[in-house]
Design an enzyme around this catalytic site. Structure first.
Site, PDB file in Angstrom:
ATOM      1  N   SER A  59      35.984   9.074  79.593  1.00  0.00           N
ATOM      2  CA  SER A  59      34.922   8.070  80.098  1.00  0.00           C
ATOM      3  C   SER A  59      33.747   8.973  80.908  1.00  0.00           C
ATOM      4  O   SER A  59      32.887   8.033  81.340  1.00  0.00           O
ATOM      5  CB  SER A  59      35.681   6.986  80.866  1.00  0.00           C
ATOM      6  OG  SER A  59      36.563   6.161  80.057  1.00  0.00           O
ATOM      7  N   LYS A 105      31.129   3.412  90.355  1.00  0.00           N
ATOM      8  CA  LYS A 105      31.889   2.679  89.338  1.00  0.00           C
ATOM      9  C   LYS A 105      32.420   1.398  89.803  1.00  0.00           C
ATOM     10  O   LYS A 105      33.262   1.556  90.887  1.00  0.00           O
ATOM     11  CB  LYS A 105      32.738   3.613  88.448  1.00  0.00           C
ATOM     12  CG  LYS A 105      32.804   2.884  86.843  1.00  0.00           C
ATOM     13  CD  LYS A 105      33.688   4.127  86.306  1.00  0.00           C
ATOM     14  CE  LYS A 105      34.609   3.481  84.944  1.00  0.00           C
ATOM     15  NZ  LYS A 105      34.932   4.702  84.240  1.00  0.00           N
ATOM     16  N   SER A 111      34.064   4.908  79.371  1.00  0.00           N
ATOM     17  CA  SER A 111      33.783   3.614  80.214  1.00  0.00           C
ATOM     18  C   SER A 111      33.132   3.665  81.602  1.00  0.00           C
ATOM     19  O   SER A 111      32.663   2.673  82.185  1.00  0.00           O
ATOM     20  CB  SER A 111      35.367   3.030  80.819  1.00  0.00           C
ATOM     21  OG  SER A 111      35.799   4.160  81.824  1.00  0.00           O
TER      22      SER A 111
END
Length: 481
Positions: free
Chosen positions: A171, A71, A147
């Site tokens: 997330s 990420k 997210s």
């Protein structure tokens, strides 16, 4: 290796091929790069890809040689950009590997790129100005959640079998539910956040992963869990590897069923139906289910305000740090409107208000922890609604300040954040789907502090009873000629 062959395997399966000499890590990396080229133009999940490094791949682990994605936030890979989805941090290059990145390398994972995240991870949709919206492989007009939405979209589309993710309010679990994946948020202190941070969002955020199979997530957590030098605290090491836990029966579990969030907002009928179906499945497997509630120990309004104080005060440090490092202004040219409003409000949070927010965190943790004295697990929807259409997430919060934006975020995901504040593990399991649209629906299971073992045992039992890994979205790398 052809794409249709590559996408047939989960991560542990691919590593097995490598261990037996049937395929090389380089061949797997080539297949993953081909998958990126095939589907990423449609889903916009991978914001930057890299060729595989020339260094030898460590062997002897359950994930050695497996293609992997990280990420664009909270993990640093030496020489690669980490921009937190923000124009303010554009071009930021990591000088060293973070502790977690070192563990990914020691695990033998072959990291081939970074995935999209909303700016500073302050949303449960992934639509940053910097790289544009990630799209859900099940329906390209919808969000894959956030997210960790880029990681979820990539794994769901078959680009890699698992990917790095983080979770400060849902997330990992929100994008898992949105894209038909398995996602487990570990216990606070299970995975090191160092060396640049001892805590992220004052203990609300944790590292983990997203995968199509339970065993992949178990293998990943086995390889990244445990303390590092300087960590302020750490969770007690598990009694046995999680890969072993998934082979063990969970026993007869006492499960509390929660269908209404603390905010009182409505839950879509399809989601409620999937959650009740999960409860019936549990009973058919011999578990005891009873209706209960999640008691926060504070009012919903106080819960939201405390989170806003912690989130927005932390945001100030991030934004000021990048602005100073790059000599950039903090305005509409570098920061998105919701973040500007949260930043401005965060600068007004006093020391006494911040300490009070930490006191709320403590009260919530004690109250949530007490829920597991009479029960082993809690069952809730992961999300109250199906994945939203892109470009609609912020409607109704256009002029929100910091607390207003956090309230909006929690309105979209009211079931997940309590377990971040409590520091307890929770997972989203893709047991349901919407009859009308075919969109996946996840249900959430939460356990007491340090009890990932229970979650993994149950997840493996559910995966066997209701297999989900063969369900494929409309955009699937394995379908590419």
């Amino acid at each position: 290796m052809e794409l249709h062959e590559y996408t047939r395997y989960d991560a542990v399966g691919l590593a097995g091929l490598v261990a037996r000499g049937e395929v090389t890590p380089a061949e797997l990396a080539d297949a993953a790069q081909a998958a990126i080229a095939a589907v990423n133009p449609r889903i916009n999940a991978v914001v930057e890809s890299w060729p595989a490094e020339n260094a030898p791949v460590p062997g002897g682990t359950p994930l050695a040689g497996v293609p992997f994605l990280i990420k664009d936030l909270a993990v640093s890979m030496k020489g690669k950009r980490v921009e937190l989805g923000s124009r303010l941090a554009a071009g930021n290059v990591a000088g060293e590997d973070s502790f977690l990145m070192r563990r990914f390398r020691r695990a033998g994972l072959v990291t081939l790129g970074r995935t999209g995240t909303p700016e500073f991870a302050f949303s449960t949709t992934t639509e940053p100005v910097l790289y544009g919206a990630a799209r859900n492989p099940w329906d390209l007009t919808r969000t894959p959640g956030g997210s960790s939405g880029g990681s979820a979209a990539a794994v769901a589309a078959g680009v890699t079998p698992l990917a790095h993710a983080t979770d400060a309010a849902g997330s990992i679990r929100v994008p898992a539910a949105s894209t038909g994946l398995f996602g487990l948020k570990p216990t606070r202190g299970r995975v090191s956040l160092g060396p640049e941070a001892d805590e992220v969002f004052n203990g609300l955020a944790v590292h983990g992963g997203l995968s199509r199979t339970v065993r992949d997530s178990a293998a990943l957590l086995d390889l990244i869990q445990g303390p590092e030098t300087g960590d302020p605290y750490f969770a007690e090491r598990p009694r046995r590897p999680y890969l072993e836990e998934i082979t063990r029966e969970p026993g007869r579990l006492r499960v509390g069923l929660v269908t209404t969030p603390g905010s009182g907002r409505a839950v879509e009928p399809a989601v409620t139906g999937a959650t009740l179906a999960a409860a019936r499945l549990l009973e058919s497997l011999g578990h005891q289910v009873d209706v209960t509630t999640v008691e926060l120990g504070v009012s919903w309004e106080e819960f939201v305000l405390a989170n806003a104080r912690l989130w927005c005060a932390n945001l100030v440090q991030w934004i000021d740090g990048f602005a100073e490092a790059f000599g950039r202004p903090v305005d509409e040219s570098t920061v998105e409107p919701e973040m500007l409003a949260s930043y401005a409000w965060g600068r007004t949070v006093s020391g006494a208000e911040f300490v009070h927010a930490l006191d709320v965190r403590n009260r919530v943790a004690r109250s949530i922890g007490a829920r597991f004295e009479a029960r082993d697990l809690l069952l809730t929807p992961t999300l109250p609604e199906l994945p939203m259409a892109l470009n609609t997430y912020g409607q109704g919060a256009e002029n929100a300040d910091g607390p207003g934006w956090v309230e909006h975020l929690f309105h979209r995901s009211p079931f997940t954040a309590a377990f971040n504040v409590a520091g307890t593990p929770a997972m989203s399991v893709p047991l349901g789907s919407d009859p009308a649209t075919g969109m996946p629906i996840g249900v959430q299971f939460a356990a007491g502090y340090g009890r990932e073992d229970l979650l993994f045992r149950l997840a493996a039992q559910l995966e066997k009873a209701e297999p989900w890994a063969e369900r494929k979205p409309g955009v699937w790398a394995g379908d590419t000629p």
